[in-house]
Design an enzyme around this catalytic site. Sequence first.
Site, PDB file in Angstrom:
ATOM      1  CG  ASN A 124      -1.999  -1.050   1.143  1.00  0.00           C
ATOM      2  OD1 ASN A 124      -2.454  -1.379   0.057  1.00  0.00           O
ATOM      3  ND2 ASN A 124      -2.404  -1.578   2.285  1.00  0.00           N
ATOM      4  CB  ILE A 125       1.239   3.999  -2.392  1.00  0.00           C
ATOM      5  CG1 ILE A 125       1.920   3.016  -3.340  1.00  0.00           C
ATOM      6  CG2 ILE A 125       1.895   5.372  -2.485  1.00  0.00           C
ATOM      7  CD1 ILE A 125       1.700   3.313  -4.797  1.00  0.00           C
ATOM      8  CB  CYS A 149      11.810   8.461  -5.173  1.00  0.00           C
ATOM      9  SG  CYS A 149      11.550   7.876  -6.866  1.00  0.00           S
TER      10      CYS A 149
END
Length: 228
Positions: A124-125, A149
């Site tokens: 899950n983000i 990132c």
Amino acid sequence: MKIDHNSTTSATNGGDTTICRTIEVAVFDRGDRSPPPVVASPSPVVGDELNLIPPLNFAMVDNGIFRSGFPDSANFSFLQTLGLRSIICLCPEPYSEATMEFLKDGGIRLYKFGIEGYKEPFVNIPEDTIREALKVLLDTRNHPVLIHCKRGKHRTGCLVGCLRKLQKWCLSSIFDEYQRFAAAKARVSDQRFMELFDVSTLKHIPMSFSCSKRKGGEFLDPFLRQKE
């Protein structure tokens, strides 16, 4: 600058497993929105352009918005040419002392959102973190801004994809852009996240920038042309 640690805790249905996530956000005095000091650049020297090395997967997202992988000292000269006012870091990894000194010297604000990088396809983000990062991204007082990132693929791709939803891009165009950077590493979970992300709570924020605006019947930047 100070670092606030905000912990979010949730439990599984059985109550046996507790997941803790810490979001690190670099907090700055928002009362001070004056532009960073202008540092005089030395006179150009023949061959200087050879030192302008962009970070991995660097690209322009929109006017005043850029994306890339994790920058290092080899990229400093290139980043100086962008006139950055802010950086949105989506990694939990700390910056080196040299990078922090570079930000300080350039008057660049750092907004750090520590989203863990995962190789598993079904993770899950953190939607709340992406939402907070979007608020920083949409504030034009933070522009020019660099989003990054580790590799400039998944976490950065998700944030940019949610921005595209606000810009009313169709899903096929959003996925095309995401896949251009993720390539063989594209994740169904990332695309599902972008598809389901609710932008309604952010629509009240004005956007004075948008590559979807036309000029003379053409998009401002062919690289960012979306499919119609």
